[in-house]
Design a protein around this motif. Sequence first.
Motif, mmCIF file in Angstrom:
data_model
loop_
_atom_site.group_PDB
_atom_site.id
_atom_site.type_symbol
_atom_site.label_atom_id
_atom_site.label_comp_id
_atom_site.label_asym_id
_atom_site.label_seq_id
_atom_site.Cartn_x
_atom_site.Cartn_y
_atom_site.Cartn_z
ATOM 1 N N ILE A 1 0.849 -1.192 0.000
ATOM 2 C CA ILE A 1 0.000 0.000 0.000
ATOM 3 C C ILE A 1 0.885 1.242 0.000
ATOM 4 O O ILE A 1 1.812 1.352 0.802
ATOM 5 N N ILE A 2 0.604 2.152 -0.910
ATOM 6 C CA ILE A 2 1.320 3.425 -0.949
ATOM 7 C C ILE A 2 0.361 4.526 -0.494
ATOM 8 O O ILE A 2 -0.753 4.633 -1.011
ATOM 9 N N VAL A 3 0.784 5.310 0.497
ATOM 10 C CA VAL A 3 -0.047 6.393 1.001
ATOM 11 C C VAL A 3 0.602 7.722 0.644
ATOM 12 O O VAL A 3 1.791 7.933 0.926
ATOM 13 N N LEU A 4 -0.188 8.601 0.032
ATOM 14 C CA LEU A 4 0.327 9.923 -0.300
ATOM 15 C C LEU A 4 0.139 10.861 0.885
ATOM 16 O O LEU A 4 -0.973 10.976 1.413
ATOM 17 N N VAL A 5 1.210 11.512 1.299
ATOM 18 C CA VAL A 5 1.093 12.511 2.364
ATOM 19 C C VAL A 5 1.653 13.834 1.854
ATOM 20 O O VAL A 5 2.537 13.867 1.015
ATOM 21 N N LYS A 6 1.092 14.908 2.385
ATOM 22 C CA LYS A 6 1.456 16.226 1.882
ATOM 23 C C LYS A 6 1.754 17.144 3.054
ATOM 24 O O LYS A 6 1.037 17.122 4.058
ATOM 25 N N GLU A 7 2.793 17.931 2.892
ATOM 26 C CA GLU A 7 3.100 18.927 3.917
ATOM 27 C C GLU A 7 2.376 20.211 3.548
ATOM 28 O O GLU A 7 2.483 20.691 2.425
ATOM 29 N N VAL A 8 1.601 20.756 4.486
ATOM 30 C CA VAL A 8 0.775 21.944 4.202
ATOM 31 C C VAL A 8 0.960 22.975 5.312
ATOM 32 O O VAL A 8 1.337 22.635 6.428
ATOM 33 N N PRO A 9 0.647 24.252 5.022
ATOM 34 C CA PRO A 9 0.648 25.241 6.094
ATOM 35 C C PRO A 9 -0.463 24.922 7.090
ATOM 36 O O PRO A 9 -1.566 24.554 6.688
ATOM 37 N N ASP A 10 -0.163 25.056 8.362
ATOM 38 C CA ASP A 10 -1.145 24.730 9.406
ATOM 39 C C ASP A 10 -2.371 25.633 9.295
ATOM 40 O O ASP A 10 -2.246 26.859 9.303
ATOM 41 N N THR A 11 -3.550 25.028 9.209
ATOM 42 C CA THR A 11 -4.771 25.837 9.044
ATOM 43 C C THR A 11 -5.159 26.531 10.337
ATOM 44 O O THR A 11 -6.059 27.358 10.358
#
Lengths: 325, 258
Positions: free
Chosen positions: B3-13
Amino acid sequence: MTDFPRDAILVVVEAQASGELEKAAPGLFGAAAAVGTPVALVLAAPGAGSAAEAAVLGAAHVLIAETPDPSALGVPSVDALAAAVEQVQPDAILISHSLNGRDLAGRYAARSRAAISADAIGVSRDDEGVVAHHSVYGGAYNVTSTSTFGAPVITVRQGSVDARATAQPQASETLAVTPSGKPAARIDSFEEAVAATSRPELRGAAKVVAGGRGLGSEEQFALVGQLADTLGAAVGASRAAVDAGYIPQSHQVGQTGVSVSSQLYIALGISGAIQHRAGMQTAKTIVAINKDSDAPIFEIADYGVVGDLFKVVPQLISALEARKK
Amino acid sequence: MKIIVLVKEVPDTYGDRKLNLETGLADREASETVIDEIGERALELALTYADANEGTEVAVLSLAPEGATATIRKGLAMGAGSATHISDEALRGADLGLTAETLAAAIRRVEFDLVITGNVSTDGSGGMIPAMLAELLDVPLATGLSSVQISDGAVSGSRPVESGVQQVSATLPAVISITEALPGPRFPNFKGIMAAKKKPVEVLTLADLGVTADNPDAARSIMLTVAEKPPHAAGVKIIDEGDAGEKLADFLIENRLA
């Protein structure tokens, strides 16, 4: 073979199980008519394709694509869009930024190597083509985008376009589609949502009454619904209220929920964390009732009331009902 | 099962997020960056399956600037077995098309059974990467799932749409995206954090993947203008003296809002 207008804007709309077009359709045609001649692609189940509604909404020409395989998820729509673009050669493609619309736009753009402008709130035209307008980071910035070449695929945020196109005489044809044979997930069954309430839907609502943790309990959250019904408004909630179990997640307004740009937004017992404000600060008029006079929601409220919402709201409801008579 | 999981770094909302008004790109200095919560839920789904099914491999994949490794480390600390970090200066400001092309190239290098992503990120809010990946990888797509069952050769779940709820299924390999209705993530424990330091993190560039950022055959989306919108200013604030409900009713009626 039909000659399509040189300034054609291809508007893709889904027919629902009921036969009606998706709710975003009037706004999509309204946006398209402002930058070119709307040509509709109606995606429908077998036997359910009809051009009448699209023409009334402003489509100068309607292409009807009835799916050859109703249980295949998504792929027949992508095949139909590819065939329609081939015929119409539009200046832009407009699709609703709904779940199905996003899937369609993403798959089609990946297949045809077209550029996507996602989650637009409007479109305009300049010398070089169609430009998409976006409101990003919860309405803190306005951004415009377009494609380096070719027709941009633009998904339009639901409820963001108020303009409507004028009705056109009905001109339609069935679109011939060659199936791509791409693998698709299957739709094994479908349960139609029964409208349990006459309240407007949150997304795209003109008025919203939202409640936060200040409501205190699921039972007391009913007060939000009472005010909403008095005003004919939709019901929203902060994430804190959702997490506390007062109301289902589908009512959540904020960065991780629904974004609203309503005419009126009334926040009851909501402190106004940035996370929440990101989903509602573009509302035209914001009213806040909170017992904490330092609550950040007051920084953006056009009308703020520092007080006990369990006293103020019932008085507001009876005052409004009294004036109605 | 892989299983490949995509994760993304984002600015904290939960903090102020800024765009650079000259480049139109996210101002990474202005706000804390965090792993996008929906990606954490996607990872939780994969790990829950792995906990119950021995021999399941879970890998996280992230496209992020150099040095943006906190997201990947957190994924590994939660329990993913390995991670791939795609980082290349030419990806700065990449549009959806280039992003999808790059991610697909990285996924294609391994024999995968399932790709899990969040339905939509909190920063870009495009929500199209899963669809684009399915098209590029030539596999079935099931998006916006509010519940998911993974079995040996198939995945199924509920998919709420405008007019109701679909029950959908797909044979593996497939791409799925999930909604916030899925369970929140586990907290990495001390053992997990220590173990993460020994887990492999592969760093890839566009050249490694054979992707060119300026492919003349692909149309790209470009930002034309960016402007900061004036904030919604505060108006009247009154303290309830027993008649605030009446006053508010007057305000709404005067402004034709009632």
